[in-house]
Design a protein around this motif. Structure first.
Motif, mmCIF file in Angstrom:
data_model
loop_
_atom_site.group_PDB
_atom_site.id
_atom_site.type_symbol
_atom_site.label_atom_id
_atom_site.label_comp_id
_atom_site.label_asym_id
_atom_site.label_seq_id
_atom_site.Cartn_x
_atom_site.Cartn_y
_atom_site.Cartn_z
ATOM 1 N N SER A 48 0.828 -1.216 0.000
ATOM 2 C CA SER A 48 0.000 0.000 0.000
ATOM 3 C C SER A 48 0.858 1.260 0.000
ATOM 4 O O SER A 48 0.441 2.295 -0.520
ATOM 5 C CB SER A 48 -0.938 -0.005 1.216
ATOM 6 O OG SER A 48 -0.243 0.283 2.408
ATOM 7 N N LYS A 49 2.067 1.192 0.576
ATOM 8 C CA LYS A 49 2.961 2.346 0.597
ATOM 9 C C LYS A 49 3.674 2.556 -0.739
ATOM 10 O O LYS A 49 3.820 3.684 -1.208
ATOM 11 C CB LYS A 49 4.023 2.162 1.688
ATOM 12 C CG LYS A 49 3.515 2.232 3.118
ATOM 13 C CD LYS A 49 4.659 1.942 4.075
ATOM 14 C CE LYS A 49 4.212 1.966 5.523
ATOM 15 N NZ LYS A 49 5.309 1.607 6.454
ATOM 16 N N LEU A 50 4.147 1.456 -1.336
ATOM 17 C CA LEU A 50 5.028 1.570 -2.492
ATOM 18 C C LEU A 50 4.309 1.572 -3.828
ATOM 19 O O LEU A 50 4.811 2.142 -4.797
ATOM 20 C CB LEU A 50 6.044 0.413 -2.481
ATOM 21 C CG LEU A 50 6.999 0.319 -1.288
ATOM 22 C CD1 LEU A 50 7.982 -0.813 -1.494
ATOM 23 C CD2 LEU A 50 7.744 1.633 -1.090
ATOM 24 N N ALA A 51 3.140 0.934 -3.914
ATOM 25 C CA ALA A 51 2.479 0.786 -5.205
ATOM 26 C C ALA A 51 1.988 2.129 -5.738
ATOM 27 O O ALA A 51 1.357 2.894 -5.002
ATOM 28 C CB ALA A 51 1.307 -0.180 -5.087
ATOM 29 N N PRO A 52 2.270 2.456 -7.014
ATOM 30 C CA PRO A 52 1.647 3.633 -7.623
ATOM 31 C C PRO A 52 0.131 3.521 -7.522
ATOM 32 O O PRO A 52 -0.427 2.430 -7.677
ATOM 33 C CB PRO A 52 2.121 3.561 -9.082
ATOM 34 C CG PRO A 52 3.384 2.744 -9.036
ATOM 35 C CD PRO A 52 3.175 1.752 -7.938
ATOM 36 N N ALA A 53 -0.546 4.625 -7.280
ATOM 37 C CA ALA A 53 -1.983 4.601 -6.993
ATOM 38 C C ALA A 53 -2.783 3.886 -8.075
ATOM 39 O O ALA A 53 -3.701 3.121 -7.784
ATOM 40 C CB ALA A 53 -2.508 6.026 -6.813
ATOM 41 N N ARG A 54 -2.429 4.114 -9.347
ATOM 42 C CA ARG A 54 -3.222 3.524 -10.429
ATOM 43 C C ARG A 54 -2.970 2.031 -10.599
ATOM 44 O O ARG A 54 -3.652 1.368 -11.397
ATOM 45 C CB ARG A 54 -2.956 4.259 -11.736
ATOM 46 C CG ARG A 54 -1.526 4.219 -12.258
ATOM 47 C CD ARG A 54 -1.424 5.151 -13.459
ATOM 48 N NE ARG A 54 -0.124 5.140 -14.110
ATOM 49 C CZ ARG A 54 0.883 5.923 -13.761
ATOM 50 N NH1 ARG A 54 0.733 6.774 -12.752
ATOM 51 N NH2 ARG A 54 2.030 5.871 -14.418
ATOM 52 N N LEU A 55 -1.975 1.495 -9.881
ATOM 53 C CA LEU A 55 -1.680 0.058 -9.945
ATOM 54 C C LEU A 55 -1.844 -0.619 -8.588
ATOM 55 O O LEU A 55 -1.420 -1.761 -8.415
ATOM 56 C CB LEU A 55 -0.242 -0.163 -10.442
ATOM 57 C CG LEU A 55 0.093 0.348 -11.844
ATOM 58 C CD1 LEU A 55 1.574 0.136 -12.133
ATOM 59 C CD2 LEU A 55 -0.761 -0.346 -12.889
ATOM 60 N N ALA A 56 -2.477 0.064 -7.652
ATOM 61 C CA ALA A 56 -2.493 -0.417 -6.268
ATOM 62 C C ALA A 56 -3.123 -1.798 -6.128
ATOM 63 O O ALA A 56 -2.551 -2.701 -5.511
ATOM 64 C CB ALA A 56 -3.227 0.594 -5.371
ATOM 65 N N SER A 57 -4.313 -1.989 -6.694
ATOM 66 C CA SER A 57 -4.992 -3.280 -6.548
ATOM 67 C C SER A 57 -4.297 -4.382 -7.345
ATOM 68 O O SER A 57 -4.231 -5.532 -6.905
ATOM 69 C CB SER A 57 -6.460 -3.173 -6.975
ATOM 70 O OG SER A 57 -7.202 -2.445 -6.016
ATOM 71 N N VAL A 58 -3.777 -4.034 -8.532
ATOM 72 C CA VAL A 58 -3.065 -5.027 -9.333
ATOM 73 C C VAL A 58 -1.831 -5.517 -8.592
ATOM 74 O O VAL A 58 -1.550 -6.723 -8.525
ATOM 75 C CB VAL A 58 -2.686 -4.453 -10.709
ATOM 76 C CG1 VAL A 58 -1.740 -5.401 -11.445
ATOM 77 C CG2 VAL A 58 -3.932 -4.207 -11.543
ATOM 78 N N LEU A 59 -1.062 -4.592 -8.020
ATOM 79 C CA LEU A 59 0.145 -4.996 -7.303
ATOM 80 C C LEU A 59 -0.187 -5.719 -5.994
ATOM 81 O O LEU A 59 0.568 -6.585 -5.562
ATOM 82 C CB LEU A 59 1.026 -3.771 -7.039
ATOM 83 C CG LEU A 59 1.713 -3.229 -8.302
ATOM 84 C CD1 LEU A 59 2.432 -1.921 -8.013
ATOM 85 C CD2 LEU A 59 2.695 -4.254 -8.872
ATOM 86 N N MET A 60 -1.316 -5.366 -5.371
ATOM 87 C CA MET A 60 -1.764 -6.167 -4.236
ATOM 88 C C MET A 60 -2.090 -7.579 -4.715
ATOM 89 O O MET A 60 -1.824 -8.567 -4.012
ATOM 90 C CB MET A 60 -2.989 -5.530 -3.572
ATOM 91 C CG MET A 60 -3.394 -6.199 -2.264
ATOM 92 S SD MET A 60 -2.170 -6.022 -0.931
ATOM 93 C CE MET A 60 -2.440 -4.297 -0.458
ATOM 94 N N GLY A 61 -2.646 -7.692 -5.923
ATOM 95 C CA GLY A 61 -2.900 -8.998 -6.508
ATOM 96 C C GLY A 61 -1.613 -9.757 -6.779
ATOM 97 O O GLY A 61 -1.545 -10.980 -6.594
ATOM 98 N N VAL A 62 -0.550 -9.056 -7.217
ATOM 99 C CA VAL A 62 0.759 -9.685 -7.423
ATOM 100 C C VAL A 62 1.287 -10.245 -6.107
ATOM 101 O O VAL A 62 1.792 -11.376 -6.032
ATOM 102 C CB VAL A 62 1.762 -8.673 -8.016
ATOM 103 C CG1 VAL A 62 3.178 -9.224 -7.982
ATOM 104 C CG2 VAL A 62 1.368 -8.309 -9.444
#
Length: 442
Positions: free
Chosen positions: A374-388
């Motif tokens: 949640s800290k590092l992910a760019p906002a527009r990729l937040a859910s995708v990177l949480m999925g990663v």
């Protein structure tokens, strides 16, 4: 609506409570989802391996543990799809509702159709529903706080308690109908009180520029900055490390369950503890220890030296997991791995202490990892990177199923020793590279 009114509204809530009220709404919603998942995890292998005449499916243990690995792995792969759809089209709030209803339906089918067809349909619905639910609720927790808010690690640890209150009671109840009812209750409360405690957070898809003004549309199309690329790289690097943590940790639902069932003396006085109840040890320890760990992170963050870096916390978590398996080595040396020739069963304290160390390791790694994304992910990729991040757990689940299956051919001693050595070694490597990763994050 822009982020400014949402942030202001949340800041106005903060003087009233240490954490915003929305945290506890998400806490309660997540509780019921984990009740559903951990109830399934506690009984799936036992159900698959129990003889047909006793109400099970009579599947060989090695096959059952492979099936278990596929199911638990798929649960953590679908968040990649759910995260993408919520970022682009649905918004996090709607995705959570879709996921919750789908999982409630899956649990109801498992309750109503008591055969293999019902089992597979129910599992598929649970997998799909989790894909919508899991990445988005964790992302919403991060959005309750400003990017540099020192309370974020502590908040995710508190949120993690919600996961484990559900996990604590699930093995004790193990009822599909109860899980379905709980999911419905959770969704009703989430939707009734969402506007009051979450404001507009999560309503709009953050990666859908067509619905935004020209300024934010241009920003959404802008390539990632060098710092954002480094942040994404750190997320992927740490995801690769924690795959090995979860591959060991998830033996709890497979090889550790079977070892406990066959080789551990579960009698207390004249009463024998059901094997599935041991699955409640981990969430019980988390509920007890999470407030303590949360307080430690808060105290460290306010000290002169500051909090431990995230990679250091994760490295420590991996070492603790390895030590947990090391505790089992003398137990396996005592009992052996052949259930037909057990000379003496192991004391249940071996299993209890193993789960205690695994829980400490989990608290150092899992909620901190959610906070990190949640800290590092760019906002527009937040859910995708949480999925990663969650997909890494999916890879680990598949690996865990294979490791558990090998206990039937190689033996528990060899597999438990391997997991212990690998996770301790990787934990030390992560500690060694902590400074490099911190520089990339900054």
């Amino acid at each position: 609506m822009s982020a400014l009114p949402e942030t202001t509204a949340l800041e106005n809530q903060r003087p009233k409570m240490k954490h915003p009220p929305g945290l506890y709404l998400l806490f309660f919603t997540e509780l019921w989802e984990r009740f559903s998942y951990y109830g399934m995890r506690a009984i799936l292998v036992l159900y698959l391996t129990t003889e047909l005449v006793s109400g099970g499916l009579g599947i060989k243990p090695s096959v059952a543990m492979t099936v278990y690995g596929i199911f638990t792995g798929a649960v953590y792969f679908t968040p990649l799809v759910g995260g993408y759809l919520s970022d682009r089209f649905l918004g996090r709030r709607l995705a959570i509702t879709i996921g919750g209803i789908t999982m409630a339906l899956g649990n109801f089918i498992l309750f109503a159709i008591n055969n293999q067809i019902g089992l597979y349909i129910g599992l598929i619905l649970l997998i799909i529903g989790n894909g919508f639910f899991k990445p988005n609720i964790s992302t919403l927790v991060g959005e309750l706080y400003a990017p540099n808010d020192k309370r974020k690690d502590a908040a995710f640890t508190i949120f993690y308690m919600g996961i484990n209150i559900g996990a604590l009671f699930a093995p004790l109840v193990c009822g599909f109908l109860a899980a379905a009812i709980g999911m419905i209750i959770g969704q009703l409360i989430f939707n009734l009180f969402g506007n009051r405690y979450l404001g507009d957070i999560g309503k709009q898809p953050t990666g859908a520029p067509a619905k935004q003004n020209k300024e934010t549309e241009a920003k959404a199309k802008t390539p990632l900055t060098k710092q954002e690329k480094q942040n994404v790289a750190v997320i992927f690097i740490l995801t690769c490390f924690v795959i090995f943590f979860w591959a060991g940790f998830e033996q709890a639902g497979s090889s550790l369950t079977l070892y406990t069932d066959k080789f551990v003396d579960k009698s207390i006085g004249g009463w024998t503890m059901p094997t599935s109840w041991f699955q409640s040890l981990n969430p019980f320890f988390i509920i007890v220890l999470a407030p303590v760990v949360s307080l430690i992170w808060t105290k460290l963050s306010n000290s002169k030296r500051g909090d431990l870096p995230i990679p250091a916390k994760m490295g420590l978590g991996m070492i603790l997991l390895g030590l947990g398996f090391a505790v089992l080595i003398p137990a396996v040396l005592q009992t052996g791995s052949d259930e037909q020739h057990i000379v003496e069963k192991a004391n249940l304290l071996f299993i209890i202490f193993t789960y205690f160390l695994h829980t400490l390791g989990e608290l150092c790694l899992s909620p901190v990892g959610l906070s990190m994304v949640s800290k590092l992910a760019p906002a527009r990729l937040a859910s995708v990177l949480m999925g990663v991040w969650l997909a890494g757990t999916g890879v680990a689940q598949l690996l865990a199923g294979q490791l558990a299956a090998f206990t039937q051919s190689l033996g528990y001693l060899e597999i438990f020793s391997l997991i212990s050595g690998v996770t301790i070694g990787l934990g030390l490597i992560l500690l060694l590279f902590t400074k490099k990763l911190v520089r990339m994050m900054n």
